[in-house]
Design a protein around this motif. Structure first.
Motif, PDB file in Angstrom:
ATOM      1  N   VAL A  54      36.020   7.132  -7.016  1.00  0.00           N
ATOM      2  CA  VAL A  54      36.040   7.142  -8.469  1.00  0.00           C
ATOM      3  C   VAL A  54      35.564   8.490  -8.986  1.00  0.00           C
ATOM      4  CG1 VAL A  54      35.187   6.017 -10.541  1.00  0.00           C
ATOM      5  CG2 VAL A  54      35.585   4.676  -8.476  1.00  0.00           C
ATOM      6  N   GLU A  55      36.300   9.105  -9.881  1.00  0.00           N
ATOM      7  CA  GLU A  55      35.912  10.388 -10.463  1.00  0.00           C
ATOM      8  C   GLU A  55      35.212  10.127 -11.786  1.00  0.00           C
ATOM      9  OE1 GLU A  55      39.227  12.932 -10.818  1.00  0.00           O
ATOM     10  OE2 GLU A  55      39.707  12.931  -8.681  1.00  0.00           O
ATOM     11  N   VAL A  56      33.931  10.509 -11.863  1.00  0.00           N
ATOM     12  CA  VAL A  56      33.182  10.335 -13.099  1.00  0.00           C
ATOM     13  C   VAL A  56      32.414  11.619 -13.384  1.00  0.00           C
ATOM     14  CG1 VAL A  56      32.918   7.844 -12.870  1.00  0.00           C
ATOM     15  CG2 VAL A  56      31.216   9.354 -11.857  1.00  0.00           C
ATOM     16  N   ALA A  57      32.059  11.798 -14.621  1.00  0.00           N
ATOM     17  CA  ALA A  57      31.270  12.961 -15.003  1.00  0.00           C
ATOM     18  C   ALA A  57      29.844  12.809 -14.478  1.00  0.00           C
ATOM     19  CB  ALA A  57      31.261  13.103 -16.515  1.00  0.00           C
ATOM     20  N   ARG A  58      29.282  13.891 -13.961  1.00  0.00           N
ATOM     21  CA  ARG A  58      27.886  13.884 -13.530  1.00  0.00           C
ATOM     22  C   ARG A  58      26.995  14.024 -14.764  1.00  0.00           C
ATOM     23  NH1 ARG A  58      27.566  14.906  -7.862  1.00  0.00           N
ATOM     24  NH2 ARG A  58      29.535  14.119  -7.052  1.00  0.00           N
ATOM     25  N   PRO A  59      25.726  13.627 -14.660  1.00  0.00           N
ATOM     26  CA  PRO A  59      24.829  13.815 -15.793  1.00  0.00           C
ATOM     27  C   PRO A  59      24.648  15.296 -16.092  1.00  0.00           C
ATOM     28  CG  PRO A  59      23.601  13.212 -13.826  1.00  0.00           C
ATOM     29  CD  PRO A  59      25.042  13.018 -13.500  1.00  0.00           C
ATOM     30  N   SER A  60      24.560  15.622 -17.358  1.00  0.00           N
ATOM     31  CA  SER A  60      24.298  17.018 -17.713  1.00  0.00           C
ATOM     32  C   SER A  60      22.809  17.331 -17.630  1.00  0.00           C
ATOM     33  CB  SER A  60      24.819  17.315 -19.126  1.00  0.00           C
ATOM     34  OG  SER A  60      24.187  16.472 -20.076  1.00  0.00           O
ATOM     35  N   LEU A  61      21.981  16.277 -17.561  1.00  0.00           N
ATOM     36  CA  LEU A  61      20.532  16.474 -17.467  1.00  0.00           C
ATOM     37  C   LEU A  61      19.919  15.376 -16.615  1.00  0.00           C
ATOM     38  CD1 LEU A  61      17.918  17.965 -18.379  1.00  0.00           C
ATOM     39  CD2 LEU A  61      17.829  16.363 -20.307  1.00  0.00           C
ATOM     40  N   VAL A  62      19.130  15.779 -15.629  1.00  0.00           N
ATOM     41  CA  VAL A  62      18.275  14.848 -14.886  1.00  0.00           C
ATOM     42  C   VAL A  62      16.853  15.057 -15.380  1.00  0.00           C
ATOM     43  CG1 VAL A  62      17.259  14.318 -12.636  1.00  0.00           C
ATOM     44  CG2 VAL A  62      19.731  14.678 -12.843  1.00  0.00           C
ATOM     45  N   VAL A  63      16.228  13.971 -15.826  1.00  0.00           N
ATOM     46  CA  VAL A  63      14.827  14.005 -16.267  1.00  0.00           C
ATOM     47  C   VAL A  63      13.984  13.368 -15.171  1.00  0.00           C
ATOM     48  CG1 VAL A  63      13.169  13.235 -17.988  1.00  0.00           C
ATOM     49  CG2 VAL A  63      15.468  13.922 -18.695  1.00  0.00           C
ATOM     50  N   PHE A  64      13.103  14.154 -14.602  1.00  0.00           N
ATOM     51  CA  PHE A  64      12.288  13.735 -13.466  1.00  0.00           C
ATOM     52  C   PHE A  64      10.858  13.520 -13.974  1.00  0.00           C
ATOM     53  CE2 PHE A  64      11.831  14.816  -8.639  1.00  0.00           C
ATOM     54  CZ  PHE A  64      11.227  13.596  -8.435  1.00  0.00           C
ATOM     55  N   LEU A  65      10.448  12.264 -14.118  1.00  0.00           N
ATOM     56  CA  LEU A  65       9.129  11.918 -14.635  1.00  0.00           C
ATOM     57  C   LEU A  65       8.197  11.582 -13.471  1.00  0.00           C
ATOM     58  CD1 LEU A  65      10.267   9.527 -17.510  1.00  0.00           C
ATOM     59  CD2 LEU A  65       9.524  11.903 -17.761  1.00  0.00           C
ATOM     60  N   VAL A  66       7.128  12.342 -13.316  1.00  0.00           N
ATOM     61  CA  VAL A  66       6.142  12.085 -12.273  1.00  0.00           C
ATOM     62  C   VAL A  66       4.818  11.762 -12.953  1.00  0.00           C
ATOM     63  CG1 VAL A  66       4.943  12.984 -10.253  1.00  0.00           C
ATOM     64  CG2 VAL A  66       7.318  13.652 -10.695  1.00  0.00           C
ATOM     65  N   PHE A  67       4.393  10.505 -12.816  1.00  0.00           N
ATOM     66  CA  PHE A  67       3.154  10.059 -13.449  1.00  0.00           C
ATOM     67  C   PHE A  67       2.024  10.136 -12.426  1.00  0.00           C
ATOM     68  CE2 PHE A  67       6.366   8.421 -16.244  1.00  0.00           C
ATOM     69  CZ  PHE A  67       5.786   8.533 -17.499  1.00  0.00           C
ATOM     70  N   LEU A 346       6.071   7.382 -24.065  1.00  0.00           N
ATOM     71  CA  LEU A 346       7.304   7.406 -23.281  1.00  0.00           C
ATOM     72  C   LEU A 346       8.465   6.833 -24.088  1.00  0.00           C
ATOM     73  CD1 LEU A 346       8.896   7.770 -20.646  1.00  0.00           C
ATOM     74  CD2 LEU A 346       8.016   5.535 -19.910  1.00  0.00           C
ATOM     75  N   ALA A 347       8.216   5.757 -24.823  1.00  0.00           N
ATOM     76  CA  ALA A 347       9.270   5.172 -25.658  1.00  0.00           C
ATOM     77  C   ALA A 347       9.760   6.180 -26.692  1.00  0.00           C
ATOM     78  CB  ALA A 347       8.748   3.910 -26.343  1.00  0.00           C
ATOM     79  N   SER A 352      13.870  10.119 -28.431  1.00  0.00           N
ATOM     80  CA  SER A 352      14.235  11.496 -28.773  1.00  0.00           C
ATOM     81  C   SER A 352      15.350  12.010 -27.874  1.00  0.00           C
ATOM     82  CB  SER A 352      13.007  12.410 -28.658  1.00  0.00           C
ATOM     83  OG  SER A 352      12.018  12.056 -29.606  1.00  0.00           O
ATOM     84  N   LEU A 353      15.282  11.683 -26.588  1.00  0.00           N
ATOM     85  CA  LEU A 353      16.359  12.059 -25.678  1.00  0.00           C
ATOM     86  C   LEU A 353      17.688  11.476 -26.134  1.00  0.00           C
ATOM     87  CD1 LEU A 353      15.141  11.734 -21.962  1.00  0.00           C
ATOM     88  CD2 LEU A 353      15.833  13.802 -23.170  1.00  0.00           C
ATOM     89  N   GLU A 354      17.635  10.230 -26.574  1.00  0.00           N
ATOM     90  CA  GLU A 354      18.861   9.576 -27.028  1.00  0.00           C
ATOM     91  C   GLU A 354      19.427  10.280 -28.253  1.00  0.00           C
ATOM     92  OE1 GLU A 354      20.498   5.071 -26.876  1.00  0.00           O
ATOM     93  OE2 GLU A 354      18.380   5.362 -27.325  1.00  0.00           O
ATOM     94  N   ARG A 355      18.556  10.688 -29.179  1.00  0.00           N
ATOM     95  CA  ARG A 355      19.020  11.394 -30.378  1.00  0.00           C
ATOM     96  C   ARG A 355      19.533  12.784 -30.031  1.00  0.00           C
ATOM     97  NH1 ARG A 355      14.214   9.265 -32.576  1.00  0.00           N
ATOM     98  NH2 ARG A 355      13.203  11.300 -32.321  1.00  0.00           N
ATOM     99  N   VAL A 362      22.379  11.494 -19.425  1.00  0.00           N
ATOM    100  CA  VAL A 362      21.078  11.699 -18.794  1.00  0.00           C
ATOM    101  C   VAL A 362      20.870  10.711 -17.642  1.00  0.00           C
ATOM    102  CG1 VAL A 362      18.575  11.714 -19.157  1.00  0.00           C
ATOM    103  CG2 VAL A 362      20.115  12.530 -20.970  1.00  0.00           C
ATOM    104  N   LEU A 363      20.288  11.176 -16.559  1.00  0.00           N
ATOM    105  CA  LEU A 363      19.767  10.319 -15.502  1.00  0.00           C
ATOM    106  C   LEU A 363      18.258  10.497 -15.481  1.00  0.00           C
ATOM    107  CD1 LEU A 363      20.230   8.452 -13.014  1.00  0.00           C
ATOM    108  CD2 LEU A 363      20.314  10.541 -11.627  1.00  0.00           C
ATOM    109  N   VAL A 364      17.526   9.393 -15.587  1.00  0.00           N
ATOM    110  CA  VAL A 364      16.060   9.441 -15.593  1.00  0.00           C
ATOM    111  C   VAL A 364      15.538   8.918 -14.257  1.00  0.00           C
ATOM    112  CG1 VAL A 364      13.947   8.622 -16.703  1.00  0.00           C
ATOM    113  CG2 VAL A 364      15.985   9.095 -18.083  1.00  0.00           C
TER     114      VAL A 364
END
Length: 570
Positions: A54-67, A346-347, A352-355, A362-364
């Motif tokens: 399947v050909e799909v678009a890759r995320p334009s941004l990966v958000v890497f959250l390290v707590f 975080l919420a 804000s990311l969504e806006r 995005v991939l989180v």
């Protein structure tokens, strides 16, 4: 199923479920938790083989959250008190790996962030602890210490860089592979967290003397957006940290005033906590909120995920849970309040990311570098480094005559004076064995692993975990593991700490959210080392030094199925 239908299902996040139903590879098991389901560990090769076409678009941004310092069980224990938009949004809407545990012994901040960024074991990437003893200089050195790279806000301050990191990070590989079409931005309140996540080539910013800064390794000058953000900040001194929830929320934790607590920056042991210094807010939920604000400012200024063809990485090292748990303990009112307030922050960040971008781009990814031990109640649960070194010196004195045998102790490594041993014609192997027996005889010691144990591949006790983090030129002759709930050489200013191979330190959350990944919970054992190789499939890069493997259940569509994901033969 036609190709157009496959693409339509992927765009809606349904392809995985549809393929699972069609091929019979997915078996749902009730988790007993609302908004999620558990998928039993089953072969996924067949489903991913179909998905790979399947050909799909890759995320334009990966958000890497390290707590930093976030234990797996803390999220599970308090999620019913959290709102729907923060941690629960990721836990109930993402692919969750419930059994993610670190496979090495020294679970500290710098090795944890380096491991998450590279997918490699500490024995490969070289970051064995936050600090270690350096024989060449005769001093304990920080994992990021670099005298040639002073911070921009303090030219006479201690220099820092990723120079001690031996391999490339996910961000390094992204920039090497895609060049100018990619950007890497890493932010944290701690220098070592930002630097490890940012790697050798990415931008990295951390809290300095009066705002966010970086070092000469990364830039000659702060970019205008950082200077503008810093200039807009106002002093928080004179404010207070008040509870964010009703008092009854904390009732099960016992009294707020706990004698085990060792609050930083004059915060005091009970709510409300006065902010009596300029940096006191960094130890409160306000510090977390400011870090998210700064990350969003960087996202806008760098146009992360917004440029045509962008494949960007935004890494956020969130230190707030760790610093509060150190000062007050992980079961304190303060740590729970931090978790609940961090959930709200975080919420707001995800909204804000969504806006800004739309989460479809995005991939989180979310994980933690380590957990935290419960705050000890008895004095004997705090074992000083001097107590250990005295025992070793006494044993070596008795065996070989009086001398100063121990060169250094940097938790959990003990270093012997090799030159002194040679001058006294004492074989190193004999001295190490005497020292090992002396430490092993101390109350509160679980295991002592030697360099020879690592070399010959000893399997008993914690030797295998130590083998995964051992670096001969940096590690000591002995690596010492204390008993559960015993703190080995803790900072006197800390109520609790971490750095052990026990459940409370090694079991951390691991979640991937977005890009059509299903809302499921996976129970099979994985490690945080698997996260970077998984993200690499989404960013179109390879990690040749990684010790982990891509998570079969979260591969990017179009990724060749690794052999480790193939159906087992019987």
């Amino acid at each position: 199923m036609t190709g157009s239908l496959k693409r339509a299902l992927v765009s809606c996040g349904w392809l995985w479920v549809a393929l699972g139903a069609a091929t019979g590879v997915a078996k749902e098991v009730s988790s007993g938790k609302p908004g999620s389901r558990v998928v039993a560990p089953v072969p996924v090769g067949a489903a991913r083989a179909v998905a790979s076409s399947v050909e799909v678009a890759r995320p334009s941004l990966v958000v890497f959250l390290v707590f930093d310092g976030l234990r797996y069980d803390d999220l599970e224990r308090w999620r019913h008190r959290m709102g729907p938009g923060g941690f629960r949004r990721l836990l109930e809407g993402g692919t969750v790996f419930d059994s993610a545990r670190y496979p090495y012994a020294t679970t500290k901040t710098c090795p944890g962030h380096a491991t998450l960024a590279t997918g490699a074991l500490p024995g490969v990437h070289g970051i064995i602890s936050n600090e270690w003893y350096e024989r060449e200089s005769g001093a304990e050195v920080s994992c990021v210490r670099d005298s040639a790279s002073p911070p921009l806000d303090d030219p006479k301050g201690k220099g820092v860089s990723p120079g001690r990191l031996k391999v490339s990070t996910l961000g390094d590989r992204l920039l090497a592979t895609h060049g100018a079409s990619s950007r890497v931005l890493s932010v944290s309140l701690k220098d070592r967290a930002a630097i490890m996540l940012g790697g050798h080539r990415g931008q990295a910013y951390w809290w300095g003397t009066k705002g966010f800064t970086t070092s000469r390794h990364h830039a000659e000058h702060l970019p205008p957006w950082v200077s503008t953000w810093n200039a807009a900040q106002v002093s928080q001194k004179g404010g207070a940290w008040a509870r964010g929830a009703e008092v009854a929320t904390y009732a099960a934790l016992g009294p707020d005033d706990d004698a085990r607590e060792r609050p930083p920056e004059g915060l005091g042991r009970t709510f409300p906590h006065p902010l009596t210094t300029e940096d006191a807010f960094l130890y409160t939920p306000l510090g977390a909120e400011k870090l998210f604000e700064f990350a969003l400012a960087g996202l806008r200024a760098e146009a992360l995920g917004k440029r045509p063809g962008a494949r960007d990485l935004l890494a956020i090292g969130m230190s707030s849970v760790d610093v509060v748990s150190h000062g007050f303990g992980p079961e304190s009112h303060e740590t729970v309040d931090m978790l609940l307030r961090l959930d709200r922050a975080l919420a707001a960040f995800l909204e804000s990311l969504e806006r800004e971008l739309g989460l479809s781009k995005v991939l989180v990814a979310l994980s933690a570098d380590h957990g935290m031990a419960p705050a000890p109640a008895r004095a004997e649960q705090r074992m000083s480094g001097a107590f250990v070194t005295r025992a070793v010196d006494a044993a070596l004195d008795q065996a070989f005559g009086p001398d100063d045998w121990v060169e250094a102790f940097s938790t959990p490594h003990l270093y012997l004076r090799q030159a002194r041993l040679k001058a006294r014609k004492v074989r190193l192997e004999e001295a190490v064995e005497v020292a090992r027996k002396a430490v092993r005889a101390l109350p509160g010691i679980a295991d002592v692993v030697s360099a020879e144990d690592v070399r010959v591949g000893r399997e008993q006790g914690f030797a295998r975990r130590v083998r995964g983090e051992y670096v001969p030129e940096r590690s000591g002759e002995l690596v010492i593991i204390a008993d559960p709930h015993v703190l080995l050489a803790p900072d006197d200013e800390h109520a609790s700490t971490h750095g052990t191979p026990y459940e409370y330190d090694i079991h951390v959350p691991l979640v991937l959210f977005g890009q059509g990944l299903p809302a499921v919970r996976q129970g099979r054992p994985v490690t945080p080392l698997d996260l970077a190789p998984t993200l690499a499939t989404w960013l179109g890069v390879t990690l040749p030094d990684a010790s982990g493997s891509p998570l079969c259940e979260a591969l990017a569509p179009g990724t060749p199925v690794p052999a480790s994901c193939a159906a087992p033969t019987h």
